[in-house]
Design a protein around this motif. Structure first.
Motif, short mmCIF file in Angstrom:
data_model
loop_
_atom_site.label_atom_id
_atom_site.label_comp_id
_atom_site.label_asym_id
_atom_site.label_seq_id
_atom_site.Cartn_x
_atom_site.Cartn_y
_atom_site.Cartn_z
N MET A 81 0.85 -1.21 0.00
CA MET A 81 0.00 0.00 0.00
C MET A 81 0.88 1.25 0.00
O MET A 81 1.88 1.30 0.71
CB MET A 81 -0.87 -0.01 1.27
N SER A 82 0.51 2.24 -0.82
CA SER A 82 1.33 3.46 -0.88
C SER A 82 1.20 4.24 0.43
O SER A 82 0.23 4.07 1.18
CB SER A 82 0.87 4.34 -2.04
N ARG A 83 2.21 5.08 0.67
CA ARG A 83 2.21 5.88 1.89
C ARG A 83 0.98 6.80 1.91
O ARG A 83 0.32 6.96 2.93
CB ARG A 83 3.51 6.70 1.93
N SER A 84 0.66 7.43 0.74
CA SER A 84 -0.47 8.35 0.72
C SER A 84 -1.78 7.63 0.96
O SER A 84 -2.70 8.16 1.59
CB SER A 84 -0.50 9.13 -0.59
N MET A 85 -1.90 6.38 0.49
CA MET A 85 -3.13 5.62 0.73
C MET A 85 -3.23 5.27 2.22
O MET A 85 -4.31 5.34 2.81
CB MET A 85 -3.13 4.35 -0.13
N ALA A 86 -2.11 4.91 2.84
CA ALA A 86 -2.12 4.61 4.28
C ALA A 86 -2.48 5.85 5.09
O ALA A 86 -3.27 5.79 6.05
CB ALA A 86 -0.74 4.09 4.69
N GLN A 87 -1.94 7.00 4.69
CA GLN A 87 -2.27 8.25 5.39
C GLN A 87 -3.75 8.59 5.22
O GLN A 87 -4.40 9.07 6.15
CB GLN A 87 -1.41 9.40 4.83
N ALA A 88 -4.29 8.33 4.02
CA ALA A 88 -5.70 8.61 3.77
C ALA A 88 -6.59 7.75 4.67
O ALA A 88 -7.60 8.22 5.20
CB ALA A 88 -6.02 8.34 2.30
N ARG A 89 -6.21 6.50 4.88
CA ARG A 89 -6.98 5.61 5.75
C ARG A 89 -6.99 6.13 7.19
O ARG A 89 -8.03 6.17 7.85
CB ARG A 89 -6.41 4.18 5.71
N THR A 90 -5.82 6.53 7.67
CA THR A 90 -5.72 7.06 9.03
C THR A 90 -6.57 8.33 9.17
O THR A 90 -7.30 8.51 10.16
CB THR A 90 -4.24 7.40 9.35
#
Ligand SMILES: [Zn+2]
Length: 216
Positions: free
Chosen positions: A1-10
């Protein structure tokens, strides 16, 4: 998972909790999304926004194809409509907050905005907010109407239903939705009492200075 996708989830999980704490998400109502590249991450159907989980969010492409996670809210079409019409939009917040719904049951102030220029902050932070005609939740034609509406806007009211706001990031979308809720409250409190509005010139001056949509 990309960093930006992980940040979006958080960010989605934290924002869901914030909206519940603010009292803007009665029951399991409302849904929020973030756009990452050509994908959107959105809250699942029938899930309270206060108990979202980072690994239980729906991922779709902008054509609406479900890529992973649980089934998305059936109202994803509203989110997709905003992402399609506003390339700069990176977050969408849709609420059934009480004042937005009440205001969405009243006749609109004008063709292009459900609410007149009632306060400077409404004009500066939200701008003209069209009333989109009633349709059952998830209706494709209503989303198409929002997408095709020929006027600039970052917020709309859905008749007898609620509000939907798009912005360049999730925090700005939430702030705009909160400002819209306050303006709706004022509109409802003053309905039928001929409230004084800012003049057209006063509203346009603010809109130009703060870069908000106001063309009435
Ligand atoms: Zn809804």
């Amino acid at each position: 998972m990309s960093r930006s996708m992980a940040q979006a989830r958080t960010a989605l999980v934290a924002t869901g909790r914030e909206l519940v704490d603010l009292g803007l998400s009665p029951g399991t109502s409302g849904n929020i999304s973030v756009r990452v590249g050509d994908r959107m991450l959105i809250t699942p159907t029938n899930e309270s926004m206060g108990s979202l989980q980072e690994d239980r969010l729906a991922e779709l492409d902008l054509a609406g194809n479900h890529l992973s996670g649980p089934r998305p809210s059936k109202e994803f079409t509203l989110h997709r409509a905003f992402y399609r019409r506003s390339p700069e939009a990176r977050a969408v917040v849709h609420l059934h907050s009480v004042n937005a719904v009440a205001c969405a049951c009243l006749e609109p102030w004008s063709e292009v905005s459900a609410i007149g220029p009632i306060t400077p902050y409404f004009v500066m932070r939200v701008g003209q907010t069209p009333l989109i005609g009633y349709a059952p939740p998830g209706d494709i034609a209503q989303a198409d109407e929002l997408e095709a509406r020929d006027q600039p806007f970052r917020a709309a009211l859905l008749a007898n239903h609620g509000s939907v706001v798009a912005h360049t990031d999730l925090a700005s979308a939430v702030n705009t939705a909160v400002e819209l809720e306050e303006a709706c409250k004022l509109a409802v409190l003053t309905a039928g009492r001929s409230p004084r509005m800012l003049s057209h010139e006063q509203a346009v001056e603010l809109a130009v200075k703060y870069g908000s949509p106001w063309s009435t």
